[in-house]
Design a protein around this motif. Structure first.
Motif, PDB file in Angstrom:
ATOM      1  N   LEU A 140       0.806  -1.227   0.000  1.00 28.13           N
ATOM      2  CA  LEU A 140       0.000   0.000   0.000  1.00 28.13           C
ATOM      3  C   LEU A 140       0.841   1.280   0.000  1.00 28.13           C
ATOM      4  N   PRO A 141       1.926   1.376   0.777  1.00 24.35           N
ATOM      5  CA  PRO A 141       2.752   2.590   0.694  1.00 24.35           C
ATOM      6  C   PRO A 141       3.355   2.798  -0.695  1.00 24.35           C
ATOM      7  N   VAL A 142       3.677   1.712  -1.378  1.00 21.36           N
ATOM      8  CA  VAL A 142       4.202   1.813  -2.739  1.00 21.36           C
ATOM      9  C   VAL A 142       3.106   2.310  -3.681  1.00 21.36           C
ATOM     10  N   GLN A 143       1.883   1.833  -3.483  1.00 18.23           N
ATOM     11  CA  GLN A 143       0.760   2.324  -4.281  1.00 18.23           C
ATOM     12  C   GLN A 143       0.546   3.817  -4.052  1.00 18.23           C
ATOM     13  N   ALA A 144       0.685   4.256  -2.813  1.00 19.97           N
ATOM     14  CA  ALA A 144       0.537   5.680  -2.503  1.00 19.97           C
ATOM     15  C   ALA A 144       1.569   6.504  -3.261  1.00 19.97           C
ATOM     16  N   GLU A 145       2.805   6.023  -3.299  1.00 19.15           N
ATOM     17  CA  GLU A 145       3.857   6.748  -4.012  1.00 19.15           C
ATOM     18  C   GLU A 145       3.558   6.811  -5.500  1.00 19.15           C
ATOM     19  N   ARG A 146       2.996   5.759  -6.039  1.00 23.06           N
ATOM     20  CA  ARG A 146       2.618   5.747  -7.452  1.00 23.06           C
ATOM     21  C   ARG A 146       1.567   6.815  -7.738  1.00 23.06           C
ATOM     22  N   LEU A 147       0.565   6.933  -6.877  1.00 24.76           N
ATOM     23  CA  LEU A 147      -0.469   7.953  -7.066  1.00 24.76           C
ATOM     24  C   LEU A 147       0.107   9.359  -6.940  1.00 24.76           C
ATOM     25  N   ILE A 148       1.035   9.521  -6.022  1.00 24.33           N
ATOM     26  CA  ILE A 148       1.690  10.826  -5.854  1.00 24.33           C
ATOM     27  C   ILE A 148       2.499  11.169  -7.095  1.00 24.33           C
ATOM     28  N   GLU A 149       3.230  10.190  -7.610  1.00 25.72           N
ATOM     29  CA  GLU A 149       4.023  10.378  -8.828  1.00 25.72           C
ATOM     30  C   GLU A 149       3.147  10.840  -9.989  1.00 25.72           C
ATOM     31  N   LEU A 150       1.929  10.311 -10.067  1.00 26.39           N
ATOM     32  CA  LEU A 150       1.004  10.647 -11.148  1.00 26.39           C
ATOM     33  C   LEU A 150       0.218  11.926 -10.881  1.00 26.39           C
ATOM     34  N   GLY A 151       0.313  12.465  -9.666  1.00 27.04           N
ATOM     35  CA  GLY A 151      -0.418  13.680  -9.326  1.00 27.04           C
ATOM     36  C   GLY A 151      -1.863  13.451  -8.944  1.00 27.04           C
ATOM     37  N   VAL A 152      -2.234  12.204  -8.630  1.00 25.35           N
ATOM     38  CA  VAL A 152      -3.619  11.896  -8.280  1.00 25.35           C
ATOM     39  C   VAL A 152      -4.013  12.589  -6.980  1.00 25.35           C
ATOM     40  N   HIS A 153      -3.073  12.725  -6.056  1.00 22.73           N
ATOM     41  CA  HIS A 153      -3.390  13.400  -4.786  1.00 22.73           C
ATOM     42  C   HIS A 153      -3.835  14.837  -5.028  1.00 22.73           C
ATOM     43  N   GLN A 154      -3.234  15.478  -6.030  1.00 23.51           N
ATOM     44  CA  GLN A 154      -3.622  16.854  -6.346  1.00 23.51           C
ATOM     45  C   GLN A 154      -5.018  16.896  -6.960  1.00 23.51           C
ATOM     46  N   LEU A 155      -5.327  15.938  -7.824  1.00 20.43           N
ATOM     47  CA  LEU A 155      -6.676  15.856  -8.385  1.00 20.43           C
ATOM     48  C   LEU A 155      -7.714  15.723  -7.278  1.00 20.43           C
ATOM     49  N   ALA A 156      -7.351  14.959  -6.250  1.00 22.26           N
ATOM     50  CA  ALA A 156      -8.278  14.654  -5.166  1.00 22.26           C
ATOM     51  C   ALA A 156      -8.283  15.707  -4.067  1.00 22.26           C
ATOM     52  N   GLY A 157      -7.451  16.724  -4.184  1.00 23.54           N
ATOM     53  CA  GLY A 157      -7.382  17.749  -3.152  1.00 23.54           C
ATOM     54  C   GLY A 157      -6.757  17.254  -1.868  1.00 23.54           C
ATOM     55  N   LEU A 158      -5.799  16.325  -1.993  1.00 20.52           N
ATOM     56  CA  LEU A 158      -5.119  15.758  -0.837  1.00 20.52           C
ATOM     57  C   LEU A 158      -3.648  16.130  -0.865  1.00 20.52           C
ATOM     58  N   THR A 159      -3.034  16.136   0.291  1.00 19.13           N
ATOM     59  CA  THR A 159      -1.600  16.360   0.355  1.00 19.13           C
ATOM     60  C   THR A 159      -0.874  15.022   0.229  1.00 19.13           C
ATOM     61  N   GLU A 160       0.406  15.101  -0.084  1.00 20.84           N
ATOM     62  CA  GLU A 160       1.209  13.878  -0.134  1.00 20.84           C
ATOM     63  C   GLU A 160       1.211  13.197   1.234  1.00 20.84           C
ATOM     64  N   ALA A 161       1.280  14.017   2.273  1.00 21.86           N
ATOM     65  CA  ALA A 161       1.320  13.473   3.639  1.00 21.86           C
ATOM     66  C   ALA A 161       0.044  12.724   3.977  1.00 21.86           C
ATOM     67  N   GLU A 162      -1.103  13.239   3.556  1.00 25.23           N
ATOM     68  CA  GLU A 162      -2.381  12.572   3.844  1.00 25.23           C
ATOM     69  C   GLU A 162      -2.456  11.220   3.145  1.00 25.23           C
ATOM     70  N   LEU A 163      -2.000  11.172   1.908  1.00 26.43           N
ATOM     71  CA  LEU A 163      -2.043   9.919   1.167  1.00 26.43           C
ATOM     72  C   LEU A 163      -1.081   8.899   1.777  1.00 26.43           C
ATOM     73  N   ARG A 164       0.108   9.340   2.101  1.00 30.09           N
ATOM     74  CA  ARG A 164       1.088   8.435   2.704  1.00 30.09           C
ATOM     75  C   ARG A 164       0.622   7.943   4.069  1.00 30.09           C
ATOM     76  N   SER A 165       0.044   8.828   4.843  1.00 31.28           N
ATOM     77  CA  SER A 165      -0.404   8.463   6.183  1.00 31.28           C
ATOM     78  C   SER A 165      -1.487   7.393   6.131  1.00 31.28           C
ATOM     79  N   PHE A 166      -2.434   7.542   5.205  1.00 36.80           N
ATOM     80  CA  PHE A 166      -3.497   6.549   5.075  1.00 36.80           C
ATOM     81  C   PHE A 166      -2.912   5.194   4.700  1.00 36.80           C
TER      82      PHE A 166
END
Length: 241
Positions: free
Chosen positions: A18-44
Motif C-alpha cells: 500500500l505505501p508503494v501504491q501511494a507513491e505511485r499515485l503521488i508520482e502521477l499527481g492523483v493526490h492533487q486531483l483529489a485535493g489531498l496532500t502527499e502526507a495525507e495519502l502516505r499516512s493513510f
C-alpha cells in the motif's frame, strides 16, 4: 446463465504494498486531483499497512486471512478523482489512456445500489478478481451472479486505479467490465451502457495513433463479449482488519 470460461490468461504479479501504491499515485499527481496532500495519502497507506501487519499476526493462529494478500487496492473516491481525469494517466506501450468519444458523460456513471462505497476520500478494496471465468456473460447476467457470491463489481474509477497500479491486469483478450458504475436517466431507469476497460485496436474514431492504448469504453448491458470479464472485489473498507 452461460457456462463459465476456463481461465487461460497469464499469471499476474501481486499488487504492490500500500505505501508503494501511494507513491505511485503521488508520482502521477492523483493526490492533487483529489485535493489531498502527499502526507495525507502516505499516512493513510502506512496506517492501512500497519493494520494489515497486525491483523496478519493475529490471524496466524486462527488460519484466517486479514485481507493483505497482494490483492488489496488503494483507491480514491470517484467524487474526488473522476474517470475522465484518471484515464489519461494510464499507459501501455508508451501511449496514454483515453475515454471513447461517445462517452462524454463518463463521470456521471455512479455507484449502483449496494456497493458500500465508503464516504471518505481514500479507501481500500480487497480480494480483487478480473472475472475471467465470466467472459462471454452479459452484464445483466453477471451482476446477480456476483451478488450471489457476496462479491461487489468494481466501479469504473476502481478499475482504472487497478490498471494504474498493476498494468498487466489489462491484456489482449482478457480485459474487463466495471459494472458497479451505471448511469441513471432522468426518469430513473438505468442507461443501457455499462463501462469497461480494454485495449484500443486503433480503428474507427479511436485513431490509428491510439492502437494498443488503454481505453475506457462501454458495452450494452445485454450483450456478451468473449474477451471481457467482470472485475469484482470481496469488499470496500477504510482500513484492513
Amino acid at each position: 446463465m452461460p457456462e463459465t470460461v476456463p481461465v487461460t490468461s497469464t499469471v499476474r504479479p501481486e499488487l504492490p504494498a500500500l505505501p508503494v501504491q501511494a507513491e505511485r499515485l503521488i508520482e502521477l499527481g492523483v493526490h492533487q486531483l483529489a485535493g489531498l496532500t502527499e502526507a495525507e495519502l502516505r499516512s493513510f497507506a502506512e496506517a492501512a499497512e500497519a493494520a494489515d501487519a497486525a491483523g496478519t499476526a493475529g490471524a496466524a493462529g486462527t488460519g484466517e486471512s486479514s485481507g493483505g494478500d497482494g490483492s488489496t487496492l488503494l483507491a480514491v473516491h470517484p467524487g474526488r478523482a473522476p474517470a475522465s481525469a484518471l484515464a489519461p494517466l494510464l499507459r501501455r506501450d508508451g501511449k496514454p489512456g483515453f475515454v471513447v468519444t461517445d462517452m462524454p458523460d463518463a463521470d456521471l456513471f455512479a455507484p449502483i445500489d449496494g456497493t458500500g462505497l465508503p464516504d471518505a476520500p481514500l479507501y481500500l478494496l480487497t480480494g480483487l478478481d478480473r472475472g475471467d471465468r465470466m467472459a462471454n456473460w452479459s452484464p445483466n447476467e453477471a451482476l446477480p451472479a456476483l451478488e450471489a457470491q457476496a462479491r461487489t463489481p468494481l466501479l469504473l474509477t476502481e478499475g482504472i486505479h487497478w490498471v494504474l497500479q498493476q498494468p498487466a491486469v489489462l491484456e489482449r483478450n482478457h480485459c474487463f467490465m466495471t459494472i458497479g458504475s451505471r448511469l441513471r436517466k432522468a426518469n430513473g431507469a438505468l442507461d443501457a451502457r455499462t463501462p469497461a476497460l480494454w485495449i484500443s485496436n486503433g480503428t474507427g474514431r479511436d485513431g490509428s495513433e491510439r492502437r494498443n492504448a488503454p481505453k475506457v469504453g462501454w458495452c450494452w448491458a445485454g450483450n456478451r463479449h468473449t474477451w471481457l470479464g467482470f472485475a469484482s472485489s470481496a469488499g470496500r473498507r477504510l482500513q484492513l482488519v
